[in-house]
Design a protein around this motif. Structure first.
Motif, PDB file in Angstrom:
ATOM      1  N   GLU A 130      44.876  53.096  -9.930  1.00 61.17           N
ATOM      2  CA  GLU A 130      45.529  53.803 -10.772  1.00 61.17           C
ATOM      3  C   GLU A 130      46.890  53.864 -10.707  1.00 61.17           C
ATOM      4  O   GLU A 130      47.653  54.418 -11.536  1.00 61.17           O
ATOM      5  CB  GLU A 130      45.172  55.356 -10.436  1.00 61.17           C
ATOM      6  CG  GLU A 130      43.668  55.546 -11.065  1.00 61.17           C
ATOM      7  CD  GLU A 130      43.079  56.823 -10.499  1.00 61.17           C
ATOM      8  OE1 GLU A 130      43.957  57.708  -9.744  1.00 61.17           O
ATOM      9  OE2 GLU A 130      42.024  57.380 -10.955  1.00 61.17           O
ATOM     10  N   LEU A 131      47.604  52.977  -9.730  1.00 59.18           N
ATOM     11  CA  LEU A 131      48.906  52.649  -9.631  1.00 59.18           C
ATOM     12  C   LEU A 131      49.638  51.866 -10.720  1.00 59.18           C
ATOM     13  O   LEU A 131      48.886  50.946 -10.907  1.00 59.18           O
ATOM     14  CB  LEU A 131      49.247  52.003  -8.240  1.00 59.18           C
ATOM     15  CG  LEU A 131      48.879  52.810  -6.927  1.00 59.18           C
ATOM     16  CD1 LEU A 131      49.145  51.947  -5.866  1.00 59.18           C
ATOM     17  CD2 LEU A 131      49.568  54.148  -7.012  1.00 59.18           C
ATOM     18  N   PRO A 132      50.746  52.433 -11.334  1.00 59.07           N
ATOM     19  CA  PRO A 132      51.212  51.473 -12.322  1.00 59.07           C
ATOM     20  C   PRO A 132      51.537  50.081 -12.023  1.00 59.07           C
ATOM     21  O   PRO A 132      51.421  49.308 -12.769  1.00 59.07           O
ATOM     22  CB  PRO A 132      52.702  52.293 -12.622  1.00 59.07           C
ATOM     23  CG  PRO A 132      52.161  53.601 -12.217  1.00 59.07           C
ATOM     24  CD  PRO A 132      51.453  53.704 -11.042  1.00 59.07           C
ATOM     25  N   LEU A 133      51.971  49.822 -10.881  1.00 54.43           N
ATOM     26  CA  LEU A 133      52.343  48.365 -10.366  1.00 54.43           C
ATOM     27  C   LEU A 133      51.067  47.755 -10.526  1.00 54.43           C
ATOM     28  O   LEU A 133      50.955  46.601 -10.807  1.00 54.43           O
ATOM     29  CB  LEU A 133      52.598  48.380  -8.704  1.00 54.43           C
ATOM     30  CG  LEU A 133      54.130  48.843  -8.718  1.00 54.43           C
ATOM     31  CD1 LEU A 133      54.482  48.880  -7.135  1.00 54.43           C
ATOM     32  CD2 LEU A 133      55.040  47.945  -9.251  1.00 54.43           C
ATOM     33  N   VAL A 134      49.846  48.224  -9.948  1.00 56.88           N
ATOM     34  CA  VAL A 134      48.480  47.504  -9.997  1.00 56.88           C
ATOM     35  C   VAL A 134      48.133  47.054 -11.575  1.00 56.88           C
ATOM     36  O   VAL A 134      47.968  46.011 -11.828  1.00 56.88           O
ATOM     37  CB  VAL A 134      47.510  48.326  -9.200  1.00 56.88           C
ATOM     38  CG1 VAL A 134      45.971  47.507  -9.432  1.00 56.88           C
ATOM     39  CG2 VAL A 134      47.758  48.210  -7.780  1.00 56.88           C
ATOM     40  N   LYS A 135      48.231  48.153 -12.318  1.00 59.81           N
ATOM     41  CA  LYS A 135      47.925  48.126 -13.734  1.00 59.81           C
ATOM     42  C   LYS A 135      48.638  46.944 -14.457  1.00 59.81           C
ATOM     43  O   LYS A 135      48.245  46.244 -15.357  1.00 59.81           O
ATOM     44  CB  LYS A 135      48.159  49.450 -14.428  1.00 59.81           C
ATOM     45  CG  LYS A 135      47.124  50.488 -14.069  1.00 59.81           C
ATOM     46  CD  LYS A 135      47.211  51.840 -14.886  1.00 59.81           C
ATOM     47  CE  LYS A 135      46.311  52.613 -14.596  1.00 59.81           C
ATOM     48  NZ  LYS A 135      46.694  54.188 -15.136  1.00 59.81           N
ATOM     49  N   GLU A 136      49.949  46.875 -13.953  1.00 59.72           N
ATOM     50  CA  GLU A 136      50.892  45.689 -14.471  1.00 59.72           C
ATOM     51  C   GLU A 136      50.582  44.500 -14.095  1.00 59.72           C
ATOM     52  O   GLU A 136      50.688  43.349 -14.868  1.00 59.72           O
ATOM     53  CB  GLU A 136      52.113  46.186 -14.110  1.00 59.72           C
ATOM     54  CG  GLU A 136      53.489  45.324 -14.739  1.00 59.72           C
ATOM     55  CD  GLU A 136      54.773  45.607 -14.214  1.00 59.72           C
ATOM     56  OE1 GLU A 136      55.867  44.840 -14.580  1.00 59.72           O
ATOM     57  OE2 GLU A 136      55.029  46.799 -13.788  1.00 59.72           O
TER      58      GLU A 136
END
Length: 232
Positions: A201-207
């Motif tokens: 759910e972290l934005p860095l991971v999604k990116e």
């Protein structure tokens, strides 16, 4: 980019979870970098020059000096850019624990998951059982080594262990769609399941992680080729 004297170039593939590991590490540390997309069916001269032994991605080039293998690259990044969040703990004992579990994930859990992708029938059933056994060991080990606190193993920030587990279990929904098997079970592996959920759910991971649809397609293609090769 911070200038030629501190140039960082990552040779990888957007659908590679090993490349995603390194990208996550660079993003956590706040390091600017150039990404060079490689075609493994037509490898660039630069990739072959920078990684003549394995001829694989990812390869990180810093100031013209190449580094290969995702775990090696991540440790280099952590030791070189000390001003950002640490990817490994400072304490030698805690750092050793992180390295141990990262090695377990990288060598044993990843290989078990890969066996599920490459087999079918009874062989695949055995491989799925092995994945669940490896996850049970991880669940118990994490409970003993990191009781309570943040869902992230390295405190409040993503660290090496978070990055490795994310690269293997982060795409579990794509694995389910492509293979028709379920790896994570919140009843059997509550700590690991909540850990992976918090990470994805972290934005860095999604990116950094490859898109779901692309991963499903890649897994299906890899599986089809593996089964075809085994049948020959």
């Amino acid at each position: 980019m911070a200038g030629e004297e501190n140039q960082v170039v990552l040779y990888g593939m957007r659908v590679s979870l090993f490349s995603a590991r390194v990208e996550l590490a660079l993003k956590v540390k706040g390091i600017e970098y150039e990404f060079v997309e490689e075609d493994l069916m037509n490898k660039s001269e630069a990739l072959l020059r920078y990684n003549p032994v394995h001829k694989k991605i990812p390869v990180l080039v810093h100031n013209g000096v190449p580094f290969a293998e995702s775990l090696v690259i991540i440790e280099y990044v952590d030791e070189t850019w000390k001003e950002g969040p640490r990817l490994l703990p400072q304490d030698p004992y805690e750092r050793a624990k992180v390295r141990f579990w990262a090695g377990y994930l990288h060598q044993q859990l990843f290989e078990a998951v890969a066996s599920v992708i490459k087999t079918d029938g009874e062989a695949q059933e055995r491989a799925v059982k092995e994945v669940h056994e490896k996850l049970k060991v991880l669940e118990e080990g994490i409970k003993g080594s990191y009781p309570g606190g943040s869902p992230f193993i390295n405190g409040d920030n993503m660290g090496l262990l978070d990055i490795v587990v994310c690269s293997i279990l982060g795409p579990h929904k794509a694995q389910e769609d492509a293979l028709g098997v379920k790896f994570l079970d919140p009843e059997k592996h509550p700590r690991v399941t909540s850990w992976v959920k918090a990470l994805t759910e972290l934005p860095l991971v999604k990116e950094a992680m490859p898109p779901h649809e692309k991963l499903v397609g890649i897994l299906q293609l890899f599986r089809a080729r593996a089964l075809e090769s085994a049948a020959v």
